[in-house]
Motif scaffolding. Structure first.
Motif, PDB file in Angstrom:
ATOM      1  N   HIS A  82     -12.035  -9.974   6.097  1.00 50.31           N
ATOM      2  CA  HIS A  82     -11.205  -9.411   7.198  1.00 50.31           C
ATOM      3  C   HIS A  82      -9.786 -10.226   7.377  1.00 50.31           C
ATOM      4  N   ALA A  83     -10.252 -11.341   7.615  1.00 50.78           N
ATOM      5  CA  ALA A  83      -8.876 -12.378   8.080  1.00 50.78           C
ATOM      6  C   ALA A  83      -7.882 -12.479   6.920  1.00 50.78           C
ATOM      7  N   PHE A  84      -8.287 -12.206   5.691  1.00 55.61           N
ATOM      8  CA  PHE A  84      -7.399 -12.087   4.451  1.00 55.61           C
ATOM      9  C   PHE A  84      -7.117 -10.868   3.990  1.00 55.61           C
ATOM     10  N   GLY A  85      -7.292 -10.006   5.075  1.00 56.10           N
ATOM     11  CA  GLY A  85      -6.908  -8.656   4.594  1.00 56.10           C
ATOM     12  C   GLY A  85      -7.408  -7.557   3.575  1.00 56.10           C
ATOM     13  N   LEU A  86      -8.663  -8.146   3.355  1.00 53.98           N
ATOM     14  CA  LEU A  86      -9.766  -7.439   2.286  1.00 53.98           C
ATOM     15  C   LEU A  86     -10.734  -6.916   3.153  1.00 53.98           C
TER      16      LEU A  86
END
Length: 89
Positions: A82-86
């Motif tokens: 989630h932190a990497f936008g996935l």
């Protein structure tokens, strides 16, 4: 198999050298985060790197703490993605 691409994060390396369960998860996720930050380029996307990552951890005979470690690792992995936008996988 020219299309086979696999990346492994060996958390057992840390666990077999005396790391606690918390340290093993932290060092493994730190390594995975470094791979996710550095490997994507013009040819391979961030999603492809995340899909190719495999995390290996050391498992001891302590049944319930090891189950808790694996559950925590799975939830923290989703947080890292989630932190990497996935999306979580």
């Amino acid at each position: 198999m020219p299309d086979f691409q696999a990346l492994a994060v060996n958390g057992a390396f840390f666990g077999n050298r005396g790391a606690t369960a918390t340290q093993q998860i932290a060092f493994s996720l730190n390594t995975a985060a470094a791979l996710l930050a550095e490997l994507p380029n013009d040819e391979i996307t961030l999603a492809q790197v995340a899909a190719a990552l495999h995390v290996h951890v050391a498992i001891t005979p302590s049944y319930f703490p090891e189950m808790a470690k694996l559950r925590a690792l799975r939830r923290l992995w989703a947080t890292l993605l989630h932190a990497f936008g996935l999306p979580p996988s």
